[in-house]
Write an enzyme that holds these catalytic residues in place. Structure first.
Site, mmCIF file in Angstrom:
data_model
loop_
_atom_site.group_PDB
_atom_site.id
_atom_site.type_symbol
_atom_site.label_atom_id
_atom_site.label_comp_id
_atom_site.label_asym_id
_atom_site.label_seq_id
_atom_site.Cartn_x
_atom_site.Cartn_y
_atom_site.Cartn_z
ATOM 1 N N ASN A 91 15.793 -6.824 -41.445
ATOM 2 C CA ASN A 91 15.628 -5.676 -40.559
ATOM 3 C C ASN A 91 16.543 -4.519 -40.945
ATOM 4 O O ASN A 91 16.606 -3.521 -40.261
ATOM 5 C CB ASN A 91 15.890 -6.085 -39.099
ATOM 6 N N HIS A 140 8.382 3.806 -51.870
ATOM 7 C CA HIS A 140 9.803 3.830 -52.228
ATOM 8 C C HIS A 140 10.232 5.163 -52.842
ATOM 9 O O HIS A 140 11.318 5.265 -53.395
ATOM 10 C CB HIS A 140 10.146 2.645 -53.137
ATOM 11 N N HIS A 151 5.929 -2.978 -42.341
ATOM 12 C CA HIS A 151 6.363 -4.270 -41.785
ATOM 13 C C HIS A 151 5.434 -4.726 -40.674
ATOM 14 O O HIS A 151 5.099 -5.907 -40.580
ATOM 15 C CB HIS A 151 7.793 -4.171 -41.243
ATOM 16 N N ARG A 182 8.261 2.624 -43.373
ATOM 17 C CA ARG A 182 8.610 1.221 -43.574
ATOM 18 C C ARG A 182 8.264 0.379 -42.342
ATOM 19 O O ARG A 182 7.821 -0.764 -42.447
ATOM 20 C CB ARG A 182 10.098 1.096 -43.897
HETATM 21 C C1 HEM Z 1 6.010 -4.353 -52.578
HETATM 22 C C2 HEM Z 1 6.793 -5.013 -51.759
HETATM 23 C C3 HEM Z 1 7.964 -4.384 -51.062
HETATM 24 C C4 HEM Z 1 9.240 -4.839 -51.067
HETATM 25 C C5 HEM Z 1 9.737 -6.097 -51.745
HETATM 26 C C6 HEM Z 1 10.032 -3.903 -50.311
HETATM 27 C C7 HEM Z 1 11.380 -4.045 -50.065
HETATM 28 C C8 HEM Z 1 12.175 -3.083 -49.469
HETATM 29 C C9 HEM Z 1 13.595 -3.204 -49.272
HETATM 30 C C10 HEM Z 1 14.433 -4.407 -49.640
HETATM 31 C C11 HEM Z 1 14.035 -2.039 -48.723
HETATM 32 C C12 HEM Z 1 15.476 -1.645 -48.411
HETATM 33 C C13 HEM Z 1 15.979 -2.273 -47.144
HETATM 34 C C14 HEM Z 1 17.462 -1.990 -47.024
HETATM 35 O O1 HEM Z 1 18.224 -2.550 -47.813
HETATM 36 O O2 HEM Z 1 17.856 -1.199 -46.172
HETATM 37 C C15 HEM Z 1 12.888 -1.197 -48.560
HETATM 38 C C16 HEM Z 1 12.926 0.070 -48.039
HETATM 39 C C17 HEM Z 1 11.819 0.855 -47.844
HETATM 40 N N1 HEM Z 1 10.515 0.479 -48.060
HETATM 41 FE FE1 HEM Z 1 9.870 -1.172 -49.021
HETATM 42 N N2 HEM Z 1 9.231 -2.909 -49.865
HETATM 43 C C18 HEM Z 1 7.953 -3.147 -50.304
HETATM 44 C C19 HEM Z 1 6.841 -2.390 -50.031
HETATM 45 C C20 HEM Z 1 6.846 -1.237 -49.281
HETATM 46 C C21 HEM Z 1 5.663 -0.554 -48.830
HETATM 47 C C22 HEM Z 1 4.234 -1.029 -49.048
HETATM 48 C C23 HEM Z 1 6.080 0.558 -48.176
HETATM 49 C C24 HEM Z 1 5.267 1.625 -47.502
HETATM 50 C C25 HEM Z 1 4.105 2.046 -47.959
HETATM 51 C C26 HEM Z 1 7.530 0.565 -48.221
HETATM 52 C C27 HEM Z 1 8.335 1.551 -47.719
HETATM 53 C C28 HEM Z 1 9.712 1.528 -47.701
HETATM 54 C C29 HEM Z 1 10.528 2.654 -47.269
HETATM 55 C C30 HEM Z 1 10.035 4.026 -46.835
HETATM 56 C C31 HEM Z 1 11.854 2.224 -47.347
HETATM 57 C C32 HEM Z 1 13.107 3.022 -46.952
HETATM 58 C C33 HEM Z 1 13.420 2.768 -45.500
HETATM 59 C C34 HEM Z 1 14.515 3.641 -44.938
HETATM 60 O O3 HEM Z 1 15.157 4.401 -45.649
HETATM 61 O O4 HEM Z 1 14.722 3.562 -43.705
HETATM 62 N N3 HEM Z 1 7.954 -0.551 -48.879
HETATM 63 N N4 HEM Z 1 11.770 -1.847 -49.019
HETATM 64 C C1 LIG Z 2 19.018 -6.952 -37.093
HETATM 65 O O1 LIG Z 2 19.177 -8.313 -36.774
HETATM 66 C C2 LIG Z 2 20.471 -8.656 -36.329
HETATM 67 C C3 LIG Z 2 20.507 -10.172 -36.105
HETATM 68 O O2 LIG Z 2 19.825 -10.858 -37.105
HETATM 69 C C4 LIG Z 2 20.758 -7.892 -35.039
HETATM 70 O O3 LIG Z 2 22.069 -8.194 -34.588
HETATM 71 C C5 LIG Z 2 20.626 -6.390 -35.290
HETATM 72 O O4 LIG Z 2 20.757 -5.691 -34.074
HETATM 73 C C6 LIG Z 2 19.264 -6.063 -35.879
HETATM 74 N N1 LIG Z 2 19.198 -4.653 -36.253
HETATM 75 C C7 LIG Z 2 18.285 -3.823 -35.758
HETATM 76 C C8 LIG Z 2 18.331 -2.432 -36.276
HETATM 77 O O5 LIG Z 2 17.432 -4.148 -34.960
#
Ligand code: HEM
Ligand SMILES: *[C@@H]1O[C@H](CO)[C@@H](O)[C@H](O)[C@H]1NC(C)=O
Ligand SMILES: *[C@@H]1O[C@H](CO)[C@@H](O)[C@H](O)[C@H]1NC(C)=O
Ligand SMILES: *[C@@H]1O[C@H](CO)[C@@H](O)[C@H](O)[C@H]1NC(C)=O
Length: 317
Positions: free
Chosen positions: A92, A189, A64, A60
């Site tokens: 983040n 995902h 980003h 992820r």
């Molecule tokens: C298509 C548009 C995308 C959207 C709208 C999106 C959105 C998100 C969101 C909202 C989360 C969860 C954040 C949280 O609540 O903690 C997430 C997690 C994640 N995304 Fe996406 N994402 C997208 C594309 C991608 C792409 C292209 C990749 C990598 C190829 C990716 C890899 C991941 C991974 C691995 C996680 C899990 C992160 C973790 O467990 O630390 N995403 N994504």
């Molecule tokens: C995410 O952003 C908040 C403020 O917007 C900050 O306080 C926090 O440390 C950040 N988290 C990480 C994992 O960097």
């Protein structure tokens, strides 16, 4: 023959799209830092052994990075003075494991100081994260440079989990990525975890006619509502992306077809015939998905943008 031509055109596209024109190549460090890939792989392995959430975080983080200012390690910079960096910007949540890149960089610097960019280390670490989770491998073109700018406000440019298909298409096409890339890369995902805030829109007050998103499988929606009640869920509450959330497989696509994916943006992949067909194809073949994912990762990770090779991934030189 046709596939050879397609492959060739793909490469031309890949290298002409690169933001500020850093030419990437597979053998970029062959003479200057031949062991860089081994060192990065070992750092990822070591971190994974202690923390199973590391691969998802690295994948992820790379996504980003590439979507803001190109893959220039802007996501790794710390906030400084009045400048709030990307990593302190709003979406983040669950960005973590920055220490893995720091450790890899430290070891690479000891071996070949001032040669390997943080952006390249992150691109390699993301690839390793996928491979070590059971996913496909690919050769990472290298030669990215690190940027000098990171702004929290620019995280607004990331696609949101509430996006519909036209918003997703726009976000990807602005970066030279197609609908095919969108579907394949959404397969990221298959790994990781999401907080309630990212999918709560589907669980309560969804729209004027439905409290719950009717495209969610009813029992799945009920279990998510248990985890994420309408008012104040537990601070770190959420759900894994898929039951096999530390294994890189094609389960994610099977779940979309069952109404069991977390985000509106995942479900949105069923709303055009072309993307729906790809979801079905990937759901029925891990191998087809793996090949498509590797190709699209090379495309995404070749959006470049930086100028320097940082000494410390958290601060500009
Ligand atoms: C298509 C548009 C995308 C959207 C709208 C999106 C959105 C998100 C969101 C909202 C989360 C969860 C954040 C949280 O609540 O903690 C997430 C997690 C994640 N995304 Fe996406 N994402 C997208 C594309 C991608 C792409 C292209 C990749 C990598 C190829 C990716 C890899 C991941 C991974 C691995 C996680 C899990 C992160 C973790 O467990 O630390 N995403 N994504
Ligand atoms: C995410 O952003 C908040 C403020 O917007 C900050 O306080 C926090 O440390 C950040 N988290 C990480 C994992 O960097
Ligand atoms: C997607 O959302 C945008 C912004 O809300 C809207 O203008 C557009 O019509 C929607 N597209 C689809 C296919 O629903
Ligand atoms: C609510 O969402 C459902 C499913 O997407 C849709 O069929 C329905 O038309 C929507 N209702 C309104 C008022 O937008």
């Amino acid at each position: 023959m046709a596939s050879i031509v397609a492959l060739f055109l793909g490469w031309v596209l890949l290298f002409t799209q690169s933001g500020s024109g850093n030419a990437l190549s597979l053998n970029y460090y062959e003479k200057t830092c031949p062991d860089v890939e081994t060192v990065v792989t070992e750092a990822v392995k070591k971190a994974m052994a202690k923390d199973k959430t590391v691969p998802a975080a690295l994948l992820r983080m790379h996504f980003h990075d590439c979507f803001i200012r190109g893959c220039d390690a802007s996501v790794l910079l710390n906030s400084k003075g009045n400048n709030k960096a990307e990593k302190d910007g709003p979406p983040n949540l669950s960005l973590h494991a920055f220490y893995v890149i720091d450790n890899a960089k430290k070891e690479v610097e000891a071996l070949c100081p001032g040669i390997v960019s943080c952006a390249d280390i992150l691109a390699l670490a993301a690839r390793d994260a996928v491979v070590l989770s059971g996913g496909p491998t690919w050769n990472v073109p290298k030669g990215r440079k690190d940027g000098r700018t990171s702004k929290a406000s620019e995280t607004k440019q990331l696609p949101a989990p509430t996006f519909n298909i036209s918003q997703l298409q726009q976000s990807f096409s602005q970066r030279g990525l197609s609908m095919d890339d969108l579907v394949a890369l959404s397969g990221g995902h298959t790994l990781g975890f999401s907080h309630c805030s990212s999918f709560k829109n589907r669980l309560h007050n969804f729209n004027a006619t439905h409290d719950i998103d009717p495209t969610l499988h009813p029992s799945f929606a009920a279990s998510l509502r248990n985890i994420c009640p309408k008012n104040n869920n537990a601070k770190n509450a959420g759900a894994t992306m898929d039951p096999s959330s530390t294994t890189f497989d094609n389960t994610y696509f099977k779940l979309i077809l069952q109404g069991k994916s977390l985000f509106s943006s995942d479900q949105a992949l069923l709303t055009t015939p072309k993307t729906k067909q790809l979801v079905s194809k990937f759901a029925s073949s891990k191998d087809t998905f793996s090949k498509a994912f590797a190709n699209s990762m090379i495309k995404m990770s070749s959006i470049t943008g930086g100028q320097e090779v940082r000494k410390d991934c958290r601060v500009v030189n």
